[in-house]
Design a protein around this motif. Structure first.
Motif, short mmCIF file in Angstrom:
data_model
loop_
_atom_site.label_atom_id
_atom_site.label_comp_id
_atom_site.label_asym_id
_atom_site.label_seq_id
_atom_site.Cartn_x
_atom_site.Cartn_y
_atom_site.Cartn_z
N LEU A 1 -4.60 -7.92 0.26
CA LEU A 1 -5.71 -7.21 -0.39
C LEU A 1 -6.27 -7.93 -1.62
O LEU A 1 -7.31 -7.53 -2.13
CB LEU A 1 -5.25 -5.80 -0.79
CG LEU A 1 -4.91 -4.85 0.36
CD1 LEU A 1 -4.30 -3.57 -0.17
CD2 LEU A 1 -6.16 -4.54 1.18
N ARG A 2 -5.56 -8.97 -2.06
CA ARG A 2 -5.93 -9.61 -3.33
C ARG A 2 -7.42 -9.97 -3.42
O ARG A 2 -8.03 -9.73 -4.47
CB ARG A 2 -5.06 -10.85 -3.60
CG ARG A 2 -5.11 -11.26 -5.07
CD ARG A 2 -4.15 -12.36 -5.40
NE ARG A 2 -2.76 -11.96 -5.56
CZ ARG A 2 -2.27 -11.29 -6.59
NH1 ARG A 2 -3.06 -10.91 -7.57
NH2 ARG A 2 -1.00 -11.00 -6.65
N LEU B 1 0.99 -6.55 1.46
CA LEU B 1 -0.28 -5.86 1.22
C LEU B 1 -0.97 -6.39 -0.03
O LEU B 1 -2.18 -6.59 -0.06
CB LEU B 1 -0.03 -4.35 1.04
CG LEU B 1 0.07 -3.54 2.33
CD1 LEU B 1 0.45 -2.10 2.01
CD2 LEU B 1 -1.27 -3.57 3.08
N GLN B 2 -0.15 -6.65 -1.05
CA GLN B 2 -0.72 -7.19 -2.29
C GLN B 2 -1.44 -8.50 -2.01
O GLN B 2 -2.55 -8.74 -2.48
CB GLN B 2 0.39 -7.40 -3.32
CG GLN B 2 -0.12 -7.96 -4.64
CD GLN B 2 0.95 -7.95 -5.70
OE1 GLN B 2 1.82 -8.81 -5.70
NE2 GLN B 2 0.90 -6.98 -6.58
N TYR C 1 -3.62 -4.52 -5.73
CA TYR C 1 -2.63 -3.55 -5.28
C TYR C 1 -1.31 -3.95 -5.92
O TYR C 1 -0.74 -5.00 -5.58
CB TYR C 1 -2.56 -3.59 -3.75
CG TYR C 1 -1.49 -2.69 -3.16
CD1 TYR C 1 -1.59 -1.30 -3.26
CD2 TYR C 1 -0.39 -3.23 -2.50
CE1 TYR C 1 -0.61 -0.47 -2.72
CE2 TYR C 1 0.59 -2.41 -1.95
CZ TYR C 1 0.47 -1.03 -2.06
OH TYR C 1 1.44 -0.22 -1.53
N ALA C 2 -0.83 -3.16 -6.89
CA ALA C 2 0.38 -3.55 -7.64
C ALA C 2 1.30 -2.35 -7.85
O ALA C 2 1.44 -1.84 -8.96
CB ALA C 2 -0.03 -4.17 -8.98
N PRO C 3 1.95 -1.87 -6.78
CA PRO C 3 2.85 -0.73 -6.93
C PRO C 3 4.14 -1.10 -7.67
O PRO C 3 4.45 -2.29 -7.79
CB PRO C 3 3.16 -0.34 -5.48
CG PRO C 3 3.00 -1.61 -4.71
CD PRO C 3 1.96 -2.43 -5.41
N ASN D 1 4.88 -4.00 0.66
CA ASN D 1 4.03 -3.94 -0.54
C ASN D 1 3.59 -5.34 -0.98
O ASN D 1 2.44 -5.55 -1.36
CB ASN D 1 4.77 -3.26 -1.70
CG ASN D 1 4.66 -1.75 -1.63
OD1 ASN D 1 3.79 -1.22 -0.94
ND2 ASN D 1 5.54 -1.06 -2.33
N ASN E 1 8.45 -3.59 -5.46
CA ASN E 1 8.25 -4.89 -4.78
C ASN E 1 9.63 -5.55 -4.69
O ASN E 1 10.61 -5.03 -5.26
CB ASN E 1 7.20 -5.74 -5.53
CG ASN E 1 7.65 -6.14 -6.93
OD1 ASN E 1 8.79 -6.54 -7.14
ND2 ASN E 1 6.74 -6.04 -7.89
N LEU F 1 -9.02 -6.11 -3.80
CA LEU F 1 -8.60 -5.23 -4.90
C LEU F 1 -7.19 -5.58 -5.34
O LEU F 1 -6.46 -6.29 -4.63
CB LEU F 1 -8.66 -3.75 -4.48
CG LEU F 1 -7.86 -3.32 -3.25
CD1 LEU F 1 -6.50 -2.77 -3.64
CD2 LEU F 1 -8.63 -2.27 -2.47
N ARG G 1 0.39 -8.11 -11.24
CA ARG G 1 -0.97 -7.82 -11.72
C ARG G 1 -1.66 -9.09 -12.20
O ARG G 1 -2.84 -9.29 -11.98
CB ARG G 1 -0.93 -6.81 -12.87
CG ARG G 1 -0.51 -5.45 -12.40
CD ARG G 1 -0.35 -4.45 -13.54
NE ARG G 1 0.28 -3.24 -13.03
CZ ARG G 1 1.16 -2.52 -13.69
NH1 ARG G 1 1.52 -2.84 -14.92
NH2 ARG G 1 1.69 -1.44 -13.15
#
Ligand SMILES: NC(=O)C1=CN([C@@H]2O[C@H](COP(=O)(O)OP(=O)(O)OC[C@H]3O[C@@H](n4cnc5c(N)ncnc54)[C@H](O)[C@@H]3O)[C@@H](O)[C@H]2O)C=CC1
Ligand SMILES: CC(C)CCC[C@@H](C)[C@H]1CC[C@H]2[C@@H]3[C@H](O)CC4=CC(=O)CC[C@]4(C)[C@H]3CC[C@]12C
Length: 369
Positions: A309-310, A305-306, A315-317, A302, A320, A313, A95
């Motif tokens: 997409l940074r 994608l993080q 994206y912090a599932p 993930n 990881n 937005l 995050r």
């Protein structure tokens, strides 16, 4: 509990005092430190619950401040006898940037140490983490280890790196001369995974389970043990060691202590089910459906994608590569160092800790109970 007839003349400062652990430390100090005259609660975000604490015999001073700002820290520390430095950026999900994590956890800790030295505060307790030791990037198990167990502590992730650096700074500062000529006494407490009332990740798992129709799916083999410790006992350890730093400076100064209690050794998910089970969730076995290589693939996806997409937005599932590695590596502690050095015994039994946590989950908004 100590005698309530003692003179109230001590000023304590708790940084991060409105966080998950910090709130428990603040409440524990008010209940269990009879020599307290003023309690300063320093945090970036102050909690509304602080207001209700202001009516007791101890002066509770709420200070909205940032540990990365040296002047704000120095102003808060000036005149305090003891500092409990629990503020930190706890982020293993990507995050925050590595720079921000370093700034808060390392520079923030430097600021706290310098403030103690400049203003003459002699006692500093640092909330470190098991992550300072491991699990390491090689996935070596740490099985029922203690503070002296040899372990190859190699980190890459910004969070454990920052906690390790900050801990080293705190320990190296032990013995430094503070304003007035006396030596600084420091120590570091290393909680394993903390649980209890207010635990955000437990909240997330619970809500996820409700969304999935009362089910959670096992991702990690039940044989992987993960060390957990109840938040009330971690808070109690902080209060106790802070109290003993003056009397036992030669023994406790410069030392590290794992935080432990009687919580059972279990896998991360089985342990969570001790609370989520009685609240209506069940853990579905999926070993055949989700082999480890698939989880690694999902974790890597993930991360990708993080990164992609940074710009758009955050994206912090939860999953990881780092969290998967931590959850999938045995790390458990078995020690009595805190008992030997400053007489620590857990204040809450496992049954109490479990009951309190279950009640908290049951009282949560959207609860199935
Ligand atoms: N949650 C866990 O399982 C574990 C936590 N820890 C350590 O315990 C400490 C407390 O963690 P938690 O209570 O879980 O986290 P938390 O995020 O609930 O609490 C941290 C507090 O620090 C405050 N804070 C963050 N940045 C700040 C800044 N720049 N200036 C002032 N305050 C700031 C936050 O507002 C928050 O109230 C941290 O140092 C963490 O590294 C260690 C081991 C395990
Ligand atoms: C879906 C996944 C396969 C499982 C996800 C679980 C993870 C989110 C958590 C498993 C282990 C946790 C960490 C561990 O308890 C040690 C920690 C110590 C700290 O100082 C901060 C928190 C944490 C890193 C904690 C974070 C969540 C886990 C990775």
């Amino acid at each position: 509990m100590a005698e309530s007839t003692e003179v109230r003349n001590l000023v304590y400062l708790v940084t991060g005092g409105c966080g998950f652990l910090g709130e428990h430390v603040v409440r524990m100090l008010l209940q269990r430190e009879p020599r307290l005259s003023e309690l300063r609660v320093f945090d970036l975000h102050l909690g509304p619950w602080l207001e209700e604490l202001k009516t007791g015999p101890v002066q509770v001073t709420a200070i909205q401040g940032d540990v990365t700002q040296a002047h704000e820290v120095a102003a808060a520390v000036a005149g305090a006898h003891v500092v409990i430095h629990a503020a930190g950026l706890v982020d293993v999900f990507g995050r925050a940037s590595p720079e921000t994590i370093h700034k808060v956890n390392v520079q923030g800790t430097k600021n706290v140490i310098e403030a103690c030295v400049q203003t003459g505060t002699r006692f500093l307790v640092y909330t470190s983490s098991m992550e300072v030791v491991g699990p390491n990037i090689k996935g070596h198990p740490f099985y029922r280890g203690n503070e002296d167990t040899p372990y190859e502590a190699v980190h890459k992730h910004p969070y454990p790196c920052s906690k390790a650096q900050a801990e080293r700074l705190v320990l190296e500062a032990n013995g430094r001369e503070v304003r007035g000529g006396l030596p600084l006494v420091t120590c570091a407490l290393r909680p394993t995974g903390i649980y209890g009332e207010g635990h955000q990740i437990m909240r997330d798992f619970y809500h996820q389970g409700l969304r999935l129709g009362g089910r959670l799916f096992r991702a990690i083999p039940a044989s992987v043990e993960h060390g957990r410790v109840y938040v009330g006992n971690v808070a109690w350890m902080h209060v106790l060691v802070a109290r003993e730093l003056e009397q036992r400076a030669a023994l406790v100064g410069g030392q590290v202590y794992f935080c432990y209690d009687k919580s059972p050794y279990k896998s991360y998910e089985d342990f969570n089910m001790e609370f989520l089970g009685p609240c209506g969730l069940r853990l579905v076995e999926t070993r055949l459906l989700a082999p480890y290589w698939l989880l690694m693939l999902l974790a890597a996806l993930n991360a990708l994608l993080q990164w992609l997409l940074r710009p758009l937005l955050l994206y912090a599932p939860l999953l990881n590569p780092y969290t998967l590695a931590v959850a999938n590596t045995t790390f458990t502690v078995s020690t009595d160092k805190a008992q030997r050095h400053f007489g620590y015994e857990p204040l809450f039994s496992w049954e109490d800790s479990r009951t309190r946590t279950i009640r908290w989950v049951q009282a949560m908004e959207g609860s199935a109970q």
